[in-house]
Write an enzyme that holds these catalytic residues in place. Structure first.
Site, PDB file in Angstrom:
ATOM      1  CD  GLU A  29      24.893  68.143   2.994  1.00 35.19           C
ATOM      2  OE1 GLU A  29      25.979  67.779   3.477  1.00 35.19           O
ATOM      3  OE2 GLU A  29      23.818  67.542   3.210  1.00 35.19           O
ATOM      4  CB  SER A  59      18.166  67.518   3.965  1.00 29.87           C
ATOM      5  OG  SER A  59      17.329  66.406   3.747  1.00 29.87           O
ATOM      6  CD  GLU A  60      23.348  64.283   3.978  1.00 31.14           C
ATOM      7  OE1 GLU A  60      22.421  64.337   4.821  1.00 31.14           O
ATOM      8  OE2 GLU A  60      24.390  64.936   4.085  1.00 31.14           O
ATOM      9  CG  HIS A 129      34.695  62.025   7.669  1.00 30.30           C
ATOM     10  ND1 HIS A 129      34.406  61.981   9.006  1.00 30.30           N
ATOM     11  CD2 HIS A 129      34.115  63.156   7.195  1.00 30.30           C
ATOM     12  CE1 HIS A 129      33.683  63.049   9.332  1.00 30.30           C
ATOM     13  NE2 HIS A 129      33.495  63.774   8.263  1.00 30.30           N
TER      14      HIS A 129
HETATM   15  C1  LIG Z   1      24.407  63.821   7.479  1.00 29.09           C
HETATM   16  C2  LIG Z   1      25.630  64.640   7.271  1.00 29.09           C
HETATM   17  N1  LIG Z   1      25.771  65.336   6.134  1.00 29.09           N
HETATM   18  C3  LIG Z   1      26.869  66.086   5.924  1.00 29.09           C
HETATM   19  C4  LIG Z   1      27.856  66.145   6.865  1.00 29.09           C
HETATM   20  C5  LIG Z   1      29.104  66.989   6.632  1.00 29.09           C
HETATM   21  N2  LIG Z   1      29.078  68.126   7.552  1.00 29.09           N
HETATM   22  C6  LIG Z   1      29.763  68.089   8.709  1.00 29.09           C
HETATM   23  S1  LIG Z   1      29.457  69.433   9.652  1.00 29.09           S
HETATM   24  C7  LIG Z   1      28.424  70.089   8.486  1.00 29.09           C
HETATM   25  C8  LIG Z   1      27.769  71.397   8.739  1.00 29.09           C
HETATM   26  C9  LIG Z   1      27.077  71.420  10.045  1.00 29.09           C
HETATM   27  O1  LIG Z   1      26.503  72.668  10.251  1.00 29.09           O
HETATM   28  P1  LIG Z   1      25.747  72.999  11.594  1.00 29.09           P
HETATM   29  O2  LIG Z   1      24.724  71.971  11.888  1.00 29.09           O
HETATM   30  O3  LIG Z   1      25.274  74.401  11.476  1.00 29.09           O
HETATM   31  O4  LIG Z   1      26.874  72.864  12.712  1.00 29.09           O
HETATM   32  P2  LIG Z   1      28.188  73.736  12.903  1.00 29.09           P
HETATM   33  O5  LIG Z   1      29.264  73.042  12.158  1.00 29.09           O
HETATM   34  O6  LIG Z   1      27.936  75.102  12.391  1.00 29.09           O
HETATM   35  O7  LIG Z   1      28.438  73.717  14.362  1.00 29.09           O
HETATM   36  C10 LIG Z   1      28.335  69.257   7.377  1.00 29.09           C
HETATM   37  C11 LIG Z   1      27.557  69.550   6.164  1.00 29.09           C
HETATM   38  C12 LIG Z   1      27.681  65.384   8.029  1.00 29.09           C
HETATM   39  N3  LIG Z   1      28.607  65.362   8.985  1.00 29.09           N
HETATM   40  N4  LIG Z   1      26.566  64.645   8.220  1.00 29.09           N
END
Ligand SMILES: Cc1ncc(C[n+]2csc(CCOP(=O)(O)OP(=O)(O)O)c2C)c(N)n1
Ligand SMILES: [Mg+2]
Lengths: 324, 397
Positions: A29, A59-60, A129
């Site tokens: 990601e 998606s991990e 984190h």
């Molecule tokens: C399972 C997981 N993988 C990666 C992350 C790191 N991460 C935090 S927010 C995010 C993006 C989220 O995007 P979206 O669902 O579109 O929500 P938005 O931030 O745009 O509101 C990621 C990759 C996480 N929190 N949880």
């Protein structure tokens, strides 16, 4: 030699191996244009294109599952999981699939894949984190678990991990990503897996530590030296398969051992080291093997400094090997 | 291991066709299902779809949006000043949360994602308690244990989420299953981002919701980005709402910067759920105008022109034009209201910042109902016995 941060060394290792071997691909990601949330993959997409360094959907499970497919096919995937705390959707793929590939197919199929992930506390990241969950992976036969503590080791161990024929969990202590700098050999630089490093020689007590904790142990050793106590610090660098000799020979010399790790204490990696010492060299021990570790709680936010092992706790642990 | 077949040297074109699409602006949108909107750019409404809300409700919606924007702006400032550690702004997405929550009853449950803190405030979480969460002090409901933006507010049926993307989706479905089994008149509103639709729990949560025909509304804020990954690289599906069809539930696509449209879509879905008509999936098409969080620099990966285009579609400006057109709002009221919010936010900041850090013992409580003996001993030996404080242990690297 170049002076680099640990983060820079991780980046350099991937770039070096991607130049060396066109089977190496880096994905996860935000690793593409953004270059990773910490910047570990900066510049890789520009240099190697979107076929070799690319962003995936969120998606991990998908990242690791497809990585396994690539590895089985003959590529050398290097998958980034943004934080180790987010690896659990992929846990099944890691423990049921990657770890068992060679064994279950009688060696016909293997999974030479690296899963890189920042781990550990000290960055004000709260529960999700900050965790140090290396023990889950150490407990799964078929996975190698590697944790660097210096820039030079980060580069050399990551290159060795990419070249390894089996799946490697490469866990990066994010707390020292930018704060620890050091000389790193340019180009080809391999630090063999399963070989520990004596960080500091000493005679009075062995301190086993890895990742960010190595640096706190060095500070503790400075202080101990002022009080006339000479600590020997051993960094196993590869947690599984472990360089047992380096630990056992150190303990034979000092007669004492403290294991320092930031994960929750119970069933953590320190328990394994303590058991190893008890099984193999108990006759050399002058005192109990002591664990200085995190608490058996989720990782806190506001109170993280209370949670993490620090110099005081390490020195108290050392003291307990002398007076019990 | 043999190297893969070297003869196939042809460069793969890996980019999916959808990746070439710019972030869709709702004007001239032809996606399927069709985009529902009520408020026109000129400040008039589509008479057929107008929910005809009473003036006091309209003003409530507006004031909530303005309040949240001010809160958001100030919290980002506090973060920049180092007074809070992290912040995830919602600038530009106010209408999606406010409009949807307004369509629920207080007894309905909310399962938020990262950008729905406004829902907690709407349900009555005091401003100073919200700020205390961002600071992580003794006034914080979660006792300083979570990162900022992880509010929890049980009295408001507002669920405290984790940081793990997508996990709350199946929780929302499960709560709705429980409400159905117990025969409670409760609807569950579950939120997620566009990125979350790629998570395993999206599939599980959506499928279970449909299979068990639960009283649940899933609302996806499609803000076009998941950190640096655009929705066009997240999926090739033409819209997100269309995915609902495969699960066997209605999928609705709504202009997420149009508070009335979000209200209308959610109200219809909530009413259907309450009648026993099963779940609905709503895609609210909106835009994340700032970085993903205070740690992110979006100029590394996106075009500022795209942001500028969405600034023109600001949900608050648009609604204000409508209210002014109906003589419900004017500049003096705006000024007075903004001053009032600024005062309230200032007072709340002062109150929140006057609180001390969480008690040291909170390190070991709430892991279980009772503190296990070995954990207590570890704590007593290491912290309490040693008189350690939070100031200890700073890592001087
Ligand atoms: C399972 C997981 N993988 C990666 C992350 C790191 N991460 C935090 S927010 C995010 C993006 C989220 O995007 P979206 O669902 O579109 O929500 P938005 O931030 O745009 O509101 C990621 C990759 C996480 N929190 N949880
Ligand atoms: Mg998003």
């Amino acid at each position: 030699m170049a002076n680099m941060t640990l983060l820079g060394a991780v980046n350099d290792a991937m770039a070096t191996e991607m130049r060396n071997d066109d089977r190496v691909v880096v994905f996860g990601e935000d690793v593409g244009k953004k270059g990773g949330v910490f910047g570990a993959t900066v510049g890789l997409q520009d240099e190697f294109g979107t076929d070799r360094c690319f962003d995936t959907p969120l998606s991990e499970c998908g990242i690791i599952g497809t990585g396994i497919g690539m590895a089985v096919y003959g590529m050398r995937p290097v998958a980034e999981i943004q934080f180790l705390d987010f690896i659990y959707p992929a846990f099944d793929q890691i423990v049921s699939e990657a770890a068992k590939m060679r064994y279950r197919s009688g060696g016909e199929y293997t999974c030479p894949m690296v899963i890189r992930s920042p781990y550990g506390g000290g960055i004000r990241g709260g529960h999700y984190h900050s965790q140090s969950s290396e023990a889950y992976f150490c407990h799964t036969p078929g996975l190698k678990v590697v944790i660097p503590s210096t820039p030079a080791d980060a580069k050399g161990l990551l290159i060795a991990s990419i070249r390894d024929e089996d799946p490697v969990m490469f866990l990066e202590p994010k707390r020292i990503y930018r704060t620890v700098k050091g000389e790193v050999p340019e180009g080809e630089h391999v630090v063999p897996l399963s070989k520990g490093r004596v960080v500091r020689e000493g005679t009075d007590c062995t301190v086993v530590a890895y990742g960010a904790m190595v640096h706190i142990c060095e500070q503790a050793a400075e202080q101990a030296a002022k009080q006339g106590r000479n600590l020997e610090i051993v960094d196993p660098r590869t947690l599984v398969p472990l360089d047992e000799d380096i630990i056992l020979s150190s303990v034979k010399k000092t007669g004492r051992c403290v294991v320092v790790y930031e994960a929750p204490k119970t069933c953590g990696y320190g328990a394994e080291i303590a058991a190893l010492i008890a099984e193999q060299v108990i006759e050399y021990l002058e005192g109990p093997v002591v664990r200085v570790a995190g608490f058996d709680t989720p990782f806190p936010y506001a109170l993280e400094n209370l949670y993490m092992p620090d110099v005081r706790r390490i020195l108290e642990g050392v003291q307990r090997t002398f007076t019990w | 291991m043999p190297k893969p077949n070297k003869t196939t040297k042809k460069k793969a074109t890996r980019t999916p066709p959808a990746a070439q699409r710019p972030a869709a602006a709702p004007e001239g949108d032809r996606g399927s299902p069709a985009l529902l909107s009520v408020l026109r750019a000129d400040g008039t409404v589509d008479a057929e779809r107008d929910p005809k809300l009473p003036a006091e409700t309209l003003l409530f919606l507006y004031e909530q949006m303005v309040q949240v924007r001010e809160f958001d702006r100030r919290m980002l400032m506090l973060q920049r000043q180092g007074r809070i550690g992290f912040y995830g702004p919602i600038l530009g997405q106010e209408a999606s949360t406010i409009g949807s929550i307004a369509a629920t009853e207080a007894r309905d449950w909310i399962f938020p994602a990262l950008r729905e803190g406004a829902a907690a405030l709407m349900r009555g979480l005091p401003l100073e308690v919200a700020i205390a969460q961002l600071i992580g002090n003794e006034l914080d409901r979660c006792k300083g244990r979570q990162m900022p933006c992880h509010y929890t507010y049980r009295e408001g049926n507002y669920y405290g989420m984790s940081s793990v993307i997508g996990t709350q989706i199946s929780h929302a479905t499960g709560a709705a299953m429980a409400a159905k089994i117990r025969g409670d008149d409760v609807v569950v509103l579950g939120y997620m981002g566009d990125g979350a639709t790629s998570a395993n729990d999206f599939h599980a949560g959506m499928n279970f919701a449909a299979v068990f025909q639960v009283p649940c509304v899933m609302l996806c804020q499609n803000n076009h980005w998941a950190i640096s990954v655009p929705v066009s690289a997240q999926m090739v599906s033409e819209t997100i709402a269309i995915k609902a069809e495969a699960y066997g539930m209605p999928g609705v696509r709504v202009d997420g910067n149009d508070v009335l449209a979000v209200y209308v879509a959610t109200k219809e879905a909530v009413d259907r759920a309450r009648r026993g008509g099963g779940p609905t999936f709503i895609e609210a098409v909106t835009y994340r105008r700032l970085g993903h969080s205070s740690s992110d620099d979006p100029t590394r990966y996106r075009d500022e022109a795209e942001v500028a285009a969405w600034e023109k579609r600001d949900p608050i400006d648009r609604f204000r034009r409508y209210l002014e057109g109906r003589d419900l709002w004017d500049e003096p009221r705006e000024e007075a209201f903004k001053q009032d919010i600024a005062d309230r936010v200032n007072a709340a900041i002062a109150l929140a910042e006057s609180a001390g850090p969480p008690a040291a013992e909170s390190l070991i409580t709430d892991v279980f109902a009772d503190v296990p003996a070995n954990l207590k001993r570890h704590y007593d030996d290491t912290i309490a016995g040693a008189g350690a404080t939070e100031a200890d242990g700073h890592f001087p690297l």
